[in-house]
Design an enzyme around this catalytic site. Structure first.
Site: not given
Lengths: 422, 422
Positions: B144, B146
């Site tokens: 990810t 993020d």
């Protein structure tokens, strides 16, 4: 009689590029190799403004290593400016001031690195110096991501932007293709080019025989037709599952207004600031209902030295070098150019243009470079563009980041009493 | 007794990255090295949707060269999806369908490559298979941009986005610095990160001891205060002549609303679509009057394999490899992790987490990574981030463009009679 040793003045003009410093490198390194003819190379702090205000930078204070590092450092190491000199009569005070500063610092060589406006200024400075009996070799070094100078086959700065946009379009298209089943179906990338679609056209290189990507390109040369555009995007989404759109910031509607100025207002009633991409995204959303994403590359595209085209870097350097050699050969009011001698294999050499033929002439993208439907590039366009993005020229890295040079930019002591208000 | 030869299933989940295919490469190459234990590796077309609809891809139809090329190809080579399975009871039909498809294709290994949601799905599949007495090694491979998974020191995909944003911020800042005397004084770059400021923080790496750049970072963790922000930008412009702003798409005002949703409307009264950068630009323009430019990196940042972090690529590959090795060692419901053993010199090794500790836990950026004034990163943050962008890992080029692979993605013949509507 031995030739007199005279100083040189170099200035960067207009929007900077990933390779304008490579031209500076070519100028300064070549001048250093001719220390018998050229004394110091002074640079204008913030371009021609530095000459007008007698704010000169002494590049001889920079090490050979620092000057060599200019070859891989983006943007304008001495500062550039957007300051247009007008006609000789209208801007007489400015032109005379330039000659006055050149005289004060014994400048016999003027290398002006810019686009069409600076070619015009360079020509006028050359004409005035002649009229005033002041010997000056004024040479223009071409630079512009807009690729709109005449005579030269291409302009330094353009090839690297083209490479960045082609790569970014390919990479983002791969991304969207992976997600389209349940997420984004239309991706919109806004690129530079207010007057000509050269940069938008480069997006077309993202697709090739091995990479069948559904691209729709919006050129400033083609009046935007929303219905035709939406039908095309819809057809691509239905066939491929997704569609990538490359939109030039200069695209205009039938009313002659930029799409980017579509007049959106924020919650406070202020006009929303720019962006053709969100306008296109809005159209797609409202008419087709597809999930979209949009990007605006802005300065990232012209500063992206990390992925510069090696061809572009080599040409930028070669043109700086050629400018100095032309001056040493006694020429003035000329611009070295790129002459393409073969498409495939790509071969180029350095030519020369008279500034009187360059100034105020804008080269448009030929209509035959745009496909008949207005949404893509032709084989002729591809043959022209492809060599310009060829090759990589990676900068050195330190701590995971390009180790770009920041020069000392030591000022030259002023010699003139009065100041000049620009 | 010889171990039974069973097939593997690999699926990509959620937003794709520059290096998720490097994990796929690690999984498939390692599986191929264990042909005595693992039969074919099937991939889900468009992620878990491919399993639910029995739309499997036979990766054994791909050459070793094509699989090796995944290491340098961005995005999801088999397609990914945003499709969240809920609790075992709520989504019972989906979970049971997965097991049914796995059974039909003799799948004994399940490698799920994604973020927090897919870790949760992977755990539940593991639990259900156990309950149903169906032997399945379900292993999660982290991914990810993020960077919000717990336990692992970092998440594959993040380091490459961080590198792209740090480089782009440095390059654009060089550009603006060159032009600021007469043109743009404030540049705004919008980056991803709806919930956490990891990516915005990476912009802070653009400045270092050799590169004193005036940066203002806007984190989603800090409530946006327009007055304080404008005062800071103004101070930087007055001191440096310009200022670069890195704004996370997730920045919210005191009213709790995203800046990007400030409610701009176009000329037709439609809500303008997203973009925190133009909102910030509008504020700067209206309050300070400075000339601005703004960019929105969007997908370009997470697809930018051309400038991926070598550390990130190596970790993504190593985690894919470790997932297969864990499965072969008889483990299940685990996720291999990155364990940092030293900051400087940076050293890491592979660890392991139980999925029960990973699922539904979101790692926030520590407040001590953000400077006290809320506009920059601290030394601790720099020490954490810097190794993650270390090293380059350039893809091969052809015709001036990265030569990314497009797989054949040959479908596996269906074995189940009924279809499944997702």
């Amino acid at each position: 009689m031995a030739m007199a040793l005279r100083n040189a003045f170099y200035a960067q003009s207009g929007g900077v590029t990933a390779v304008i410093n490579a031209s500076a490198c070519g100028v300064i390194q070549t001048a250093r190799q001719h220390g018998d003819r050229i004394g110091k190379v002074f640079a204008g702090r913030n371009g021609i403004l530095g000459a007008l205000t007698e704010d000169l930078i002494d590049t001889s204070a920079e090490s050979d290593e620092a000057i060599a590092a200019l070859r891989y450092t983006p943007a304008g190491a001495f500062g550039s400016c957007r300051y247009k000199l007008k006609g000789l009569e209208e801007s007489r005070a400015q032109y005379e001031r330039l000659i006055e500063v050149f005289k004060a610092h014994d400048i016999g060589y003027f290398f002006y690195n810019g686009g069409g406006d600076s070619a015009d200024t360079c020509l006028k400075v050359s004409q005035l110096s002649e009229r005033m009996g002041y010997p000056l070799a004024a040479i223009h070094v071409p630079k512009t991501v807009d690729n709109d100078l005449p005579i030269t086959d291409c302009c330094p700065g353009f090839g690297s932007v083209a490479k960045y946009i082609a790569i970014s379009t390919r990479e983002a298209s791969f991304d969207v293709a992976s997600m389209a089943a349940t997420s984004t179906k239309v991706f919109i990338l806004e690129v530079m080019g207010r007057h000509a679609g050269w940069i938008a056209a480069a997006g077309g290189l993202a697709a090739d025989e091995q990479h069948d990507l559904p691209l729709v390109i919006l050129f400033p040369e083609i009046v935007f037709d929303p219905d035709k555009f939406l039908a095309r995007v819809d057809a691509q989404v239905k066939r491929y599952g997704y569609c990538s759109v490359v939109v030039s910031e200069g695209v205009k509607g039938a009313d002659g207004r930029f799409l980017a100025d579509a007049g959106a207002k924020d919650a406070f009633g202020h006009t929303q600031l720019g962006g053709a991409a969100p306008v296109i995204a809005g159209l797609v959303k409202n008419a087709l209902g597809y999930k979209y994403h949009w990007a605006v590359a802005d300065y990232l595209q012209r500063a992206a030295r990390h992925i510069a085209s090696r061809t572009d870097v080599e040409q930028a350097y070669a043109l700086g070098k050629a400018a100095v050699e032309a001056a040493l050969a006694g020429q003035h009011a000329v611009m070295p150019t790129i002459v393409r001698t073969s498409d495939s294999p790509y071969r180029w050499t350095i030519g020369q243009a008279n500034l009187s033929e360059v100034a105020n002439v804008e080269r448009k993208m030929p209509r035959e470079f745009i496909s008949e439907d207005g949404f893509g590039i032709t084989a002729a366009c591809r043959a022209y563009l492809q060599p310009l993005i060829e090759g990589e020229d990676y900068p050195p890295y330190k701590n995971g980041l390009p180790d770009y040079v920041v020069l000392k930019n030591v000022p030259v002591a002023k010699k003139l009493a009065g100041s000049f208000v620009v």
